[in-house]
Motif scaffolding. Structure first.
Motif, PDB file in Angstrom:
ATOM      1  N   ASN A 110      50.042 -45.467  41.499  1.00  0.00           N
ATOM      2  CA  ASN A 110      48.765 -44.911  41.054  1.00  0.00           C
ATOM      3  C   ASN A 110      47.965 -45.899  40.199  1.00  0.00           C
ATOM      4  N   GLY A 111      48.105 -47.181  40.515  1.00  0.00           N
ATOM      5  CA  GLY A 111      47.317 -48.174  39.809  1.00  0.00           C
ATOM      6  C   GLY A 111      47.766 -48.457  38.396  1.00  0.00           C
ATOM      7  N   ARG A 112      48.973 -48.011  38.042  1.00  0.00           N
ATOM      8  CA  ARG A 112      49.425 -48.219  36.667  1.00  0.00           C
ATOM      9  C   ARG A 112      49.705 -49.678  36.359  1.00  0.00           C
ATOM     10  N   GLU A 113      49.833 -50.515  37.392  1.00  0.00           N
ATOM     11  CA  GLU A 113      50.060 -51.940  37.157  1.00  0.00           C
ATOM     12  C   GLU A 113      48.761 -52.735  37.149  1.00  0.00           C
ATOM     13  N   SER A 114      47.614 -52.042  37.108  1.00  0.00           N
ATOM     14  CA  SER A 114      46.347 -52.747  37.119  1.00  0.00           C
ATOM     15  C   SER A 114      46.190 -53.536  35.824  1.00  0.00           C
ATOM     16  N   GLY A 115      45.505 -54.649  35.920  1.00  0.00           N
ATOM     17  CA  GLY A 115      45.353 -55.518  34.760  1.00  0.00           C
ATOM     18  C   GLY A 115      46.315 -56.685  34.842  1.00  0.00           C
ATOM     19  N   PHE A 116      45.850 -57.850  34.365  1.00  0.00           N
ATOM     20  CA  PHE A 116      46.630 -59.076  34.516  1.00  0.00           C
ATOM     21  C   PHE A 116      47.956 -59.002  33.775  1.00  0.00           C
ATOM     22  N   TRP A 117      47.910 -58.680  32.499  1.00  0.00           N
ATOM     23  CA  TRP A 117      49.131 -58.711  31.704  1.00  0.00           C
ATOM     24  C   TRP A 117      50.093 -57.603  32.107  1.00  0.00           C
ATOM     25  N   ARG A 118      49.560 -56.442  32.473  1.00  0.00           N
ATOM     26  CA  ARG A 118      50.441 -55.369  32.934  1.00  0.00           C
ATOM     27  C   ARG A 118      51.129 -55.763  34.245  1.00  0.00           C
ATOM     28  N   SER A 119      50.363 -56.375  35.145  1.00  0.00           N
ATOM     29  CA  SER A 119      50.959 -56.835  36.397  1.00  0.00           C
ATOM     30  C   SER A 119      51.976 -57.938  36.163  1.00  0.00           C
ATOM     31  N   LEU A 120      51.716 -58.770  35.145  1.00  0.00           N
ATOM     32  CA  LEU A 120      52.627 -59.876  34.861  1.00  0.00           C
ATOM     33  C   LEU A 120      53.975 -59.380  34.376  1.00  0.00           C
ATOM     34  N   PHE A 121      53.995 -58.385  33.498  1.00  0.00           N
ATOM     35  CA  PHE A 121      55.246 -57.940  32.893  1.00  0.00           C
ATOM     36  C   PHE A 121      55.897 -56.773  33.631  1.00  0.00           C
ATOM     37  N   THR A 122      55.233 -56.226  34.633  1.00  0.00           N
ATOM     38  CA  THR A 122      55.824 -55.111  35.385  1.00  0.00           C
ATOM     39  C   THR A 122      57.178 -55.452  35.995  1.00  0.00           C
ATOM     40  N   PRO A 123      57.368 -56.644  36.641  1.00  0.00           N
ATOM     41  CA  PRO A 123      58.688 -56.942  37.218  1.00  0.00           C
ATOM     42  C   PRO A 123      59.825 -56.925  36.198  1.00  0.00           C
ATOM     43  N   PHE A 124      59.534 -57.208  34.934  1.00  0.00           N
ATOM     44  CA  PHE A 124      60.601 -57.228  33.936  1.00  0.00           C
ATOM     45  C   PHE A 124      61.132 -55.820  33.641  1.00  0.00           C
ATOM     46  N   VAL A 125      60.283 -54.794  33.786  1.00  0.00           N
ATOM     47  CA  VAL A 125      60.694 -53.432  33.442  1.00  0.00           C
ATOM     48  C   VAL A 125      60.941 -52.561  34.667  1.00  0.00           C
ATOM     49  N   ASP A 126      60.664 -53.085  35.841  1.00  0.00           N
ATOM     50  CA  ASP A 126      60.893 -52.336  37.084  1.00  0.00           C
ATOM     51  C   ASP A 126      62.272 -52.718  37.626  1.00  0.00           C
ATOM     52  N   GLY A 127      63.183 -51.743  37.664  1.00  0.00           N
ATOM     53  CA  GLY A 127      64.545 -52.036  38.110  1.00  0.00           C
ATOM     54  C   GLY A 127      64.647 -52.507  39.536  1.00  0.00           C
ATOM     55  N   HIS A 128      63.670 -52.151  40.372  1.00  0.00           N
ATOM     56  CA  HIS A 128      63.726 -52.569  41.773  1.00  0.00           C
ATOM     57  C   HIS A 128      63.685 -54.089  41.905  1.00  0.00           C
ATOM     58  N   TYR A 129      62.900 -54.769  41.073  1.00  0.00           N
ATOM     59  CA  TYR A 129      62.824 -56.228  41.157  1.00  0.00           C
ATOM     60  C   TYR A 129      64.181 -56.857  40.870  1.00  0.00           C
ATOM     61  N   TRP A 130      64.906 -56.305  39.885  1.00  0.00           N
ATOM     62  CA  TRP A 130      66.210 -56.869  39.543  1.00  0.00           C
ATOM     63  C   TRP A 130      67.248 -56.555  40.625  1.00  0.00           C
ATOM     64  N   LEU A 131      67.140 -55.395  41.263  1.00  0.00           N
ATOM     65  CA  LEU A 131      68.036 -55.100  42.387  1.00  0.00           C
ATOM     66  C   LEU A 131      67.751 -56.019  43.573  1.00  0.00           C
ATOM     67  N   TYR A 132      66.482 -56.303  43.819  1.00  0.00           N
ATOM     68  CA  TYR A 132      66.130 -57.247  44.886  1.00  0.00           C
ATOM     69  C   TYR A 132      66.633 -58.646  44.556  1.00  0.00           C
ATOM     70  N   LEU A 133      66.546 -59.001  43.265  1.00  0.00           N
ATOM     71  CA  LEU A 133      67.076 -60.302  42.847  1.00  0.00           C
ATOM     72  C   LEU A 133      68.594 -60.347  43.042  1.00  0.00           C
ATOM     73  N   LEU A 134      69.287 -59.273  42.687  1.00  0.00           N
ATOM     74  CA  LEU A 134      70.737 -59.209  42.875  1.00  0.00           C
ATOM     75  C   LEU A 134      71.089 -59.324  44.352  1.00  0.00           C
ATOM     76  N   HIS A 135      70.337 -58.658  45.205  1.00  0.00           N
ATOM     77  CA  HIS A 135      70.604 -58.711  46.642  1.00  0.00           C
ATOM     78  C   HIS A 135      70.393 -60.116  47.186  1.00  0.00           C
ATOM     79  N   THR A 136      69.290 -60.751  46.803  1.00  0.00           N
ATOM     80  CA  THR A 136      68.980 -62.087  47.324  1.00  0.00           C
ATOM     81  C   THR A 136      69.859 -63.158  46.713  1.00  0.00           C
ATOM     82  N   PHE A 137      70.230 -62.972  45.465  1.00  0.00           N
ATOM     83  CA  PHE A 137      70.917 -64.021  44.715  1.00  0.00           C
ATOM     84  C   PHE A 137      72.436 -63.996  44.905  1.00  0.00           C
TER      85      PHE A 137
END
Length: 469
Positions: A110-137
């Protein structure tokens, strides 16, 4: 465009024993049909996994090493986005290999990641990014080495074993004194007294082994692909809470579309009654008053006015009957959908060919029957008014897709001028909202010049035997 029909009736009980082996054979050959796609998936798995490991680890550890600097934050975020890309690629490859689609996470909620800084730090708090990193890494490189090795082993065993009789003679044996077939024969038959020429025995043994590899190859490929699929569902798929949230959003949208469709229908009916029968009834009331005054003064004129009033009453009744088609007729409730549709087609001003393949056990819910009747009536009316057709075809059938449940398919086809489209504010758009309110789909195929085919596909849940009338 074509429609799906219901599957044929099941065979009689006496025939089950004779036909039971056929589905098993078809299932085995169906596995073979998926072998090329699964082989392509498995062969590319390790190169892609190792590439992802190298790229993501390099970028990620570079970012971690420079995290004290602002530059390191950007590099770390880039590593997470790269891992997301490799994860999405894995989901696409699994779907290409024939596996069911896996729901992806909702990356932009719902656009909650809109904005530069919010978009920048979203991967740090979104667990899906870390699960994708675990899968790839970690996970995918380890699993891919195992599955890729087994894939190569089975392909080499199947091809090499079944073709060894062609190329074995070209390989020099030198002073070879170890033969694998001798080991197997000694194990199976310790007291065997017969001897086999070594090269012939080895060729036969390799051929039999190759046949075993070949026969089991589709099962191995399906199992290895399923392993990747299970891992992807656990690490790369959307969480159950996200799927429930998406389902709530979809249901809310469907409910809103249904409410809007019903509101538009009521407003249209109110307008039609006001502009049509109500005005005629006012005119009829005035005519009756005039007749009452003329009865004593001019009986002949009053008699003529009575004839006009009778004609006015007949036209009003016809118009009310036409408007009442927007309500469920008694014939639908008393005799079912099939008879109601045949009656609807019989009243059409253009000849209608009716093809019905509906269940005879009253398995359709009343709400579905009522909506299907409304949709059919609206489509036939639109075709009569706008298509300039000389013939119509109404086809209604049900189908059971298994995975997506039961559906009822309604098609109205005409040989008119074509060019129909769901323009907002017009009939087909409102009809589409009604169908979407039922979680269905409205399909319009109407090239200029015709013919026009409009289909409504609506899901339903069959009534239990105890709920049927």
């Amino acid at each position: 465009m074509s429609t799906d029909t219901m599957p044929a009736d099941p065979a009689a009980t006496s025939e089950v024993a004779t036909t039971d082996a056929a589905p098993r054979r078809r299932s085995y050959w169906r596995l073979w049909a998926g072998v090329p796609r699964e082989l392509g998936f498995l062969i590319l798995t390790m190169p892609i996994a190792i590439t992802g490991l190298v790229v993501v680890s390099t970028v990620f550890f570079t970012g971690i090493g420079t995290i004290a600097l602002v530059f390191g934050i950007f590099v770390t975020v880039a590593a997470l986005y790269i891992a997301r890309g490799f994860g999405v690629l894995e989901l696409v490859r699994l779907r290409w290999a024939g596996r069911p689609p896996i729901a992806q996470p909702v990356w932009n909620r719902n656009g909650r990641e809109s904005g530069f800084w919010r978009s920048l730090f979203t991967p740090f708090v979104d667990g899906h990014y870390w699960l994708y990193l675990l899968h790839t890494f970690i996970i995918n490189p380890i699993v891919s080495i195992v599955t890729w090795s087994l894939t190569i082993t089975w392909v080499a065993g199947a091809i090499g074993g079944t073709t060894s009789w062609m190329w074995r003679g070209a390989i020099p044996e030198y002073d070879r004194d170890f033969w694998l077939h001798d080991v197997v024969l000694d194990y199976l038959f310790p007291d065997n007294a017969f001897t086999i020429e070594p090269s012939v025995g080895e060729t036969v043994f390799e051929f039999i082994l190759g046949l075993l590899f070949l026969a089991s190859l589709p099962f191995v490929f399906r199992g290895l692909t399923a392993l990747h699929d299970v891992i992807a569902k656990g690490l790369l798929g959307a969480w159950r809470s996200e799927m429930l949230e998406a389902e709530v959003t979809r249901l809310s949208a469907s409910r809103g579309a249904a409410v809007q469709a019903e509101d538009a229908s009521l407003r249209r009916l109110e307008r039609d009654i006001h502009d049509g029968p109500q005005q005629r009834l006012v005119r009829l009331q005035m005519d009756l008053a005039s007749i009452e005054r003329a009865l004593d003064r001019d009986p002949d004129a009053a008699r003529d006015m009575l004839g006009e009033a009778r004609e006015q009453a007949r036209e009003t009744l016809d118009e009310l009957r036409a408007l009442s088609r927007g309500f469920a007729p008694p014939i639908l409730q008393d005799r079912g959908l099939a008879v109601a549709l045949e009656s609807l087609a019989a009243r059409s001003a253009i000849p209608v060919t009716v093809e019905l393949e509906l269940p005879t056990d009253a398995a359709l819910p009343a709400s579905i029957e009522r909506n299907v009747y409304f949709v059919a009536a609206e489509l036939l009316t639109n075709a009569v008014k706008h298509a300039e057709a000389s013939g119509l075809r109404l086809r209604v059938s049900t189908r059971d897709t298994g995975a997506t449940g039961r559906w009822i398919d309604l098609w109205v086809t005409d040989n008119g001028r074509g060019g129909a489209s769901a323009v907002p504010g017009h009939g087909l758009a409102g009809l589409g909202e009604r169908v979407r309110g039922l979680d269905g789909v409205l399909v319009v195929d109407s090239p200029v010049g015709g013919p026009t085919s409009i289909g409504a596909h609506i899901p339903y849940v069959a009534l239990a035997a105890s709920d049927r009338p």
